[in-house]
Design an enzyme around this catalytic site. Structure first.
Site, short mmCIF file in Angstrom:
data_model
loop_
_atom_site.label_atom_id
_atom_site.label_comp_id
_atom_site.label_asym_id
_atom_site.label_seq_id
_atom_site.Cartn_x
_atom_site.Cartn_y
_atom_site.Cartn_z
N CYS A 26 -28.74 8.38 -5.34
CA CYS A 26 -29.24 7.15 -4.70
C CYS A 26 -29.80 7.48 -3.33
O CYS A 26 -29.15 8.17 -2.54
CB CYS A 26 -28.11 6.15 -4.53
SG CYS A 26 -27.63 5.36 -6.06
N TYR A 182 -18.88 2.09 -12.05
CA TYR A 182 -19.87 1.03 -12.22
C TYR A 182 -19.65 0.33 -13.58
O TYR A 182 -18.68 0.66 -14.29
CB TYR A 182 -21.29 1.61 -12.06
CG TYR A 182 -21.46 2.16 -10.65
CD1 TYR A 182 -21.41 1.30 -9.54
CD2 TYR A 182 -21.61 3.52 -10.41
CE1 TYR A 182 -21.52 1.80 -8.25
CE2 TYR A 182 -21.71 4.03 -9.12
CZ TYR A 182 -21.67 3.15 -8.04
OH TYR A 182 -21.75 3.64 -6.75
N ARG A 230 -23.91 9.89 -18.68
CA ARG A 230 -23.00 10.39 -17.63
C ARG A 230 -21.69 9.64 -17.74
O ARG A 230 -21.67 8.41 -17.81
CB ARG A 230 -23.61 10.21 -16.24
CG ARG A 230 -22.64 10.64 -15.15
CD ARG A 230 -23.28 10.82 -13.81
NE ARG A 230 -23.59 12.23 -13.57
CZ ARG A 230 -23.79 12.76 -12.37
NH1 ARG A 230 -23.76 12.01 -11.29
NH2 ARG A 230 -24.06 14.04 -12.23
N ARG A 324 -25.83 17.71 -4.09
CA ARG A 324 -25.97 17.95 -2.64
C ARG A 324 -26.63 19.27 -2.29
O ARG A 324 -27.34 19.35 -1.29
CB ARG A 324 -24.59 17.83 -1.98
CG ARG A 324 -24.14 16.38 -1.88
CD ARG A 324 -22.66 16.28 -1.62
NE ARG A 324 -21.88 16.82 -2.72
CZ ARG A 324 -20.54 16.88 -2.73
NH1 ARG A 324 -19.86 16.45 -1.70
NH2 ARG A 324 -19.91 17.37 -3.78
#
Ligand SMILES: Cc1cc2nc3c(=O)[nH]c(=O)nc-3n(C[C@H](O)[C@H](O)[C@H](O)COP(=O)(O)O)c2cc1C
Length: 354
Positions: A26, A182, A230, A324
């Site tokens: 995101c 989520y 996922r 990352r």
């Protein structure tokens, strides 16, 4: 000799040129769900950097499915058209554009883009939060309203609608987001699903809605193109979703024609103690690959080329998904190829540097 990391991987009619995938991340930089120049440059740079697949961040299938007001969304033509230059650019650089379709459930309506730790009230432009049950994530999140049967069915249609738009926008892989606390994960986990109807209680009932969505996506997406899912392979909490549950879920997903499980963890409650460290989630990709007999992606603190190569060599996963490290080094695959003694195509414009 070619390393495993740079060995192509065929799924349905697509061939990944190597095993390196950029994880969905995101950016909280969209307005009205529409991608802009930031997304083009962010995603495009990683395609130039040599990854095989670039997965666009969690993209909401309806407006209240956004985590924050800066999230991407894909439910109308304006949003769809704005994705086109991004998928075109990624393809021009021999990479495959993928998109993660998502619904934030009870973790929605966050404000302060890029610092989304605050609930956005309705007066400030926030929205109603929905979930399997009226149980908030914690006291700093909104009280969700329990979804009705009609709304559950409508949500399946929303995912299908977004998948059709994703295809029109030029994407070649869709990833269904059923992780990180989520909406879909909220249905799966006994920590967030308190329903007493056919969507709650037993694991079969808790998997019902996520499997309805997966089935609908698989039926909507062209047969020659892959669908990934996922998952959070464990809640890292007593009484929560477990790796054994994930194996059962992955077997059901495989039966529906899902091609790959992207094995992440956590996110459904804020108090779980997660033993974070290099490759800490690889064990889950490995177990699902072996016990559910489906291709998997390993993700989570994989940063070194040799580390990635070992995971593949030991057959613990089929692809390496990194987040990352790609923010630190968009051209990581070029360095990895160098370290592993492989050849990689660099853009003609940059050849003088290599
Ligand atoms: C800035 C940022 C945004 C993220 N957004 C998403 C997302 O949209 N969807 C998702 O499934 N995971 C998201 N994640 C999790 C990553 O995809 C990844 O699973 C996690 O960071 C662990 O991998 P890493 O150690 O390589 O960073 C995000 C992570 C970061 C750092």
């Amino acid at each position: 000799m070619t390393s495993q990391l740079f060995t192509p991987f065929k799924i349905r009619d697509l061939t990944l040129k190597n095993r390196i995938i950029v994880a969905p991340m995101c950016q909280y930089s969209a307005v009205n769900g529409i991608p802009n120049n930031w997304h083009l440059v962010h995603l495009g740079s990683r395609a130039v950097g040599g990854a095989a697949v670039i997965i666009v961040e969690a993209t909401a299938v309806e407006t209240i499915g956004r985590i924050s007001d800066g999230d991407l969304a894909l439910y109308n033509k304006v949003q769809m058209n704005a994705f086109k230059p991004i998928t075109e650019f990624i393809k021009e650089h021999d990479a495959i554009p993928a998109i993660q379709l998502a619904h934030a459930g009870r973790k929605a309506s966050r404000g302060e883009t890029l610092k989304h730790e605050r609930l956005l009230s309705i007066d400030e432009g926030g929205w109603e939060v929905v979930a399997p049950s009226a149980v908030p994530f914690n006291e700093r999140y909104g009280m969700p309203r329990e979804l009705s049967h009609q709304e559950i069915n409508e949500l399946v249609e929303s995912f299908k609608h977004s998948a059709r738009l994703a295809l029109e926008a030029g994407f070649e892989i869709i990833e269904l987001h059923s992780a990180h606390g989520y909406l879909l994960h909220e249905f799966l986990s006994p920590l967030s699903n308190m329903r007493t109807d056919e969507y709650g209680g037993s694991i079969e009932n808790r998997m019902r809605f996520p499997l309805m969505v997966a089935k609908a996506l698989r039926e909507t997406w062209p047969q020659n193109l892959p669908v990934f899912v996922r998952i959070s392979a464990t809640d890292w909490s007593d009484g929560g979703w477990t790796i054994e549950d994930s194996v059962i879920y992955s077997r059901e997903l495989k039966k529906l024609g899902i091609d790959l499980i992207d094995a992440s963890t956590g996110g459904v409650i804020g108090t779980a103690k997660i033993p974070v460290g290099p490759g800490y989630q690889v064990q889950f990709a490995e177990r699902i690959k072996k016990e559910a007999d489906i291709a998997t992606g390993a993700v989570g603190m994989i940063t070194e080329p040799k580390q990635a190569e070992e995971i593949l060599k030991e057959n613990k996963a089929d692809v390496i998904i990194m987040a990352r490290e790609f923010l630190r080094e968009p051209y990581w695959p070029i360095r990895a190829a160098h370290e592993l003694g492989d050849e990689i195509k660099v853009p003609a414009q940059y050849k003088r540097a290599y």
